[in-house]
Design a protein around this motif. Structure first.
Motif, PDB file in Angstrom:
ATOM      1  N   SER A 106     -40.295  18.463 -19.038  1.00  0.00           N
ATOM      2  CA  SER A 106     -39.116  18.722 -18.225  1.00  0.00           C
ATOM      3  C   SER A 106     -38.844  20.221 -18.279  1.00  0.00           C
ATOM      4  CB  SER A 106     -37.936  17.930 -18.804  1.00  0.00           C
ATOM      5  OG  SER A 106     -36.821  18.082 -17.967  1.00  0.00           O
ATOM      6  N   TYR A 107     -38.463  20.785 -17.135  1.00  0.00           N
ATOM      7  CA  TYR A 107     -38.249  22.238 -17.038  1.00  0.00           C
ATOM      8  C   TYR A 107     -36.899  22.521 -16.402  1.00  0.00           C
ATOM      9  CZ  TYR A 107     -43.173  22.641 -18.177  1.00  0.00           C
ATOM     10  OH  TYR A 107     -44.375  22.559 -18.829  1.00  0.00           O
ATOM     11  N   ILE A 108     -36.387  23.713 -16.678  1.00  0.00           N
ATOM     12  CA  ILE A 108     -35.121  24.129 -16.077  1.00  0.00           C
ATOM     13  C   ILE A 108     -35.280  25.543 -15.527  1.00  0.00           C
ATOM     14  CG2 ILE A 108     -34.142  24.960 -18.280  1.00  0.00           C
ATOM     15  CD1 ILE A 108     -31.402  23.835 -17.264  1.00  0.00           C
ATOM     16  N   VAL A 117     -37.965  22.696 -21.107  1.00  0.00           N
ATOM     17  CA  VAL A 117     -36.889  22.161 -21.949  1.00  0.00           C
ATOM     18  C   VAL A 117     -37.546  21.742 -23.269  1.00  0.00           C
ATOM     19  CG1 VAL A 117     -35.160  20.327 -22.194  1.00  0.00           C
ATOM     20  CG2 VAL A 117     -35.593  21.344 -19.939  1.00  0.00           C
ATOM     21  N   PHE A 182     -27.512  24.401 -19.932  1.00  0.00           N
ATOM     22  CA  PHE A 182     -28.753  23.745 -20.360  1.00  0.00           C
ATOM     23  C   PHE A 182     -28.471  22.319 -20.848  1.00  0.00           C
ATOM     24  CE2 PHE A 182     -31.049  22.882 -24.375  1.00  0.00           C
ATOM     25  CZ  PHE A 182     -32.321  22.681 -23.875  1.00  0.00           C
ATOM     26  N   HIS A 185     -27.048  20.016 -17.781  1.00  0.00           N
ATOM     27  CA  HIS A 185     -27.907  19.729 -16.627  1.00  0.00           C
ATOM     28  C   HIS A 185     -29.317  19.271 -17.011  1.00  0.00           C
ATOM     29  CE1 HIS A 185     -25.009  21.155 -13.614  1.00  0.00           C
ATOM     30  NE2 HIS A 185     -24.583  21.893 -14.615  1.00  0.00           N
ATOM     31  N   ALA A 186     -29.879  19.796 -18.110  1.00  0.00           N
ATOM     32  CA  ALA A 186     -31.246  19.407 -18.483  1.00  0.00           C
ATOM     33  C   ALA A 186     -31.275  18.247 -19.467  1.00  0.00           C
ATOM     34  CB  ALA A 186     -31.977  20.603 -19.092  1.00  0.00           C
ATOM     35  N   TYR A 210     -30.953  10.734 -23.850  1.00  0.00           N
ATOM     36  CA  TYR A 210     -32.060  11.674 -23.643  1.00  0.00           C
ATOM     37  C   TYR A 210     -32.851  11.831 -24.954  1.00  0.00           C
ATOM     38  CZ  TYR A 210     -34.497  15.890 -21.982  1.00  0.00           C
ATOM     39  OH  TYR A 210     -35.448  16.797 -21.592  1.00  0.00           O
ATOM     40  N   SER A 220     -42.081  14.178 -23.612  1.00  0.00           N
ATOM     41  CA  SER A 220     -40.959  14.259 -22.675  1.00  0.00           C
ATOM     42  C   SER A 220     -40.235  12.916 -22.704  1.00  0.00           C
ATOM     43  CB  SER A 220     -41.452  14.598 -21.262  1.00  0.00           C
ATOM     44  OG  SER A 220     -41.474  13.460 -20.442  1.00  0.00           O
ATOM     45  N   ILE A 318     -35.387  21.111 -12.962  1.00  0.00           N
ATOM     46  CA  ILE A 318     -33.995  21.054 -12.509  1.00  0.00           C
ATOM     47  C   ILE A 318     -33.504  22.482 -12.264  1.00  0.00           C
ATOM     48  CG2 ILE A 318     -31.618  20.481 -13.181  1.00  0.00           C
ATOM     49  CD1 ILE A 318     -32.750  18.127 -14.778  1.00  0.00           C
ATOM     50  N   ASP A 329     -26.943  20.238  -8.208  1.00  0.00           N
ATOM     51  CA  ASP A 329     -28.275  20.654  -8.663  1.00  0.00           C
ATOM     52  C   ASP A 329     -29.350  20.353  -7.625  1.00  0.00           C
ATOM     53  OD1 ASP A 329     -26.930  21.170 -10.980  1.00  0.00           O
ATOM     54  OD2 ASP A 329     -27.993  19.718 -12.224  1.00  0.00           O
TER      55      ASP A 329
END
Length: 443
Positions: A106-108, A117, A182, A185-186, A210, A220, A318, A329
């Motif tokens: 997962s990336y932000i 992330v 962070f 949202h992530a 999460y 992930s 995201i 977002d």
């Protein structure tokens, strides 16, 4: 005239899940869809030529590989490994029909760059997303969320979960703007800023979900079915059929028959089918839904992994709304040939967000630039509908349109809410004794 307990119109994922659950609980169910395929709005399109035809785009070049090797989700979404949809799959044992693979990461998006992330302690230490002191504060918040239990006030640490707002919670842990963004949202997967002034109990629950999902696989928190999401409605349809459910595809619905404000039958191609309750997709009852917004989705076909994602074969990116001065977002989901959804070496990236202006495509321009070069893109803007009423009087229960997020949590809330209104009981998701795990391939 044939009689049923429940008639379901549309084979979207929500409708198929409810069909499976109702059939399993002993109801006599008839499922009708005007399309010749399963999935409704959320279908997977195969072969690739069909996708081009659907979007009225000139046929694909040979460089796309064989058309039948593609399964393209119109509304792609990932599953949190410990999330509600996985619990529904385990509860119904539909996992028998599906194989999953873990999503690579997962990336932000922050300050013009894509950052991973952190998924492990080592990644967190090495990450340039947060400063040294931020990392410490974030870790404290994470431990608090993991130890938090609504039933045990001693875990509250003087935080009143129903009165303390998330803003106050974040201030209490001395989180700066970057960490707040962070985390919200992530990790907690809030897609707007409205969460800040709401009770913090929901944010704590989301952080915990999460973390628990991440604990299942360590790379992930997300998983995704091999061959794409089209496998899901079909899995639930098979479950329904096992319990005596009947399916009629490629059938027009002429009329929903009412008596004293209550549904009594559905007329399809001249035949009358009686029912006590009706479940349907908004498309079948335009006079019973209202428009609450629009969603843009851009499906992009690529022949390369997305830059700055460590060559990931699948990932989520995201873009928090504040990064682009937006209210909501932007989400990017990436899957590839590794999931049997594209030809060898090919990738499918889908950008989605809630529309805020009269120029939806311009709103996602930043996201599309992250995916360059794009071989082909397919743009759709769809209305978001919600039912006018809860359906208890008419016994017509309408699902909400799919939102812009790229995970299933909000859709599962709708399924649980509908189940409660239809049956009067809460959906209890105790996984069956025999089937406590699902097939997932870590490679």
């Amino acid at each position: 005239m044939q009689e049923y307990d429940i008639i379901v119109l549309g084979t979207g994922l929500k409708e198929c899940i409810l069909t499976g659950l109702m059939s399993q609980s002993g109801k006599k169910v008839l499922h009708i869809d005007k399309n010749p395929y399963y999935g409704g709005e959320s279908a997977s399109i195969s072969p690739l030529e069909e996708l081009y035809k659907k979007f009225k785009v000139r046929c694909p070049s040979n460089s796309m590989g064989r058309g039948k090797e593609w399964n393209v989700d119109l509304i792609p979404k990932f599953f949190l490994a410990n999330g509600q949809l996985v619990k529904i799959l385990l509860h119904t044992e539909v996992t028998r029909y599906l194989d999953f693979r873990v999503v690579d990461g997962s990336y932000i998006y922050k300050a013009g760059k894509v950052h991973k992330v952190p998924a492990t302690e080592e990644e967190a230490q090495a990450s340039d997303l947060l400063g040294m002191f931020d990392k410490r504060r974030f870790k404290k918040l994470l431990l608090f969320a993991l130890n938090f239990d609504v039933k045990h006030p001693r875990t509250y640490q003087d935080v009143n979960p129903d009165k303390t707002t998330t803003r106050e919670l974040f201030t209490r842990f001395d989180l700066g703007q970057d960490v707040m963004e962070f985390t919200a949202h992530a990790i907690a997967l809030h897609s707007t800023e409205s969460y800040l002034d709401q009770p913090c109990v929901e944010t704590i629950r989301r952080i915990r979900l999460y973390s628990e999902s991440l604990g299942r696989h360590s790379t992930s928190p997300y998983i995704y079915p091999v061959y794409g999401l089209g496998e899901l409605p079909q899995g639930f349809a098979r479950l329904s059929a096992e319990y005596g459910g009947t399916f009629l595809l490629n059938r027009t619905v002429d009329e929903i028959v009412m008596e004293n404000g209550k549904v009594t039958a559905v007329k399809s191609e001249g035949k009358l089918f009686q029912c006590k309750q009706l479940i349907c997709d908004p498309i079948y009852v335009p006079n019973r839904v209202k428009k609450v917004g629009r969603v843009i989705r851009v499906i992009c076909l690529l022949n390369h992994p997305v830059k700055n994602t460590h060559e990931a074969k699948s990932c989520q990116i995201i873009i928090p709304q504040a990064q682009l001065n937006r209210k909501s977002d932007i989400f990017i989901s990436v899957v590839s040939y590794a999931y049997n959804v594209a030809s060898d070496g090919m990738y499918i990236a889908t950008v989605s967000t809630t529309v805020e202006t009269n120029n939806p495509e311009k709103e996602v321009q930043h996201a599309l630039e992250l995916l360059e070069p794009i071989m082909q893109k397919f743009v759709s803007v769809s209305n978001q509908f919600v039912p006018y009423e809860d359906g208890k009087k008419s016994q017509i229960f309408v699902s909400r349109s799919y939102d812009a997020t790229d995970h299933f949590e909000t859709e599962c809330e709708d399924i649980k809410d509908m189940y409660h209104r239809i049956t009067g009981a809460e959906l209890c998701l105790a996984a069956s004794e025999r089937h406590q795990s699902y097939n997932s391939d870590e490679d």
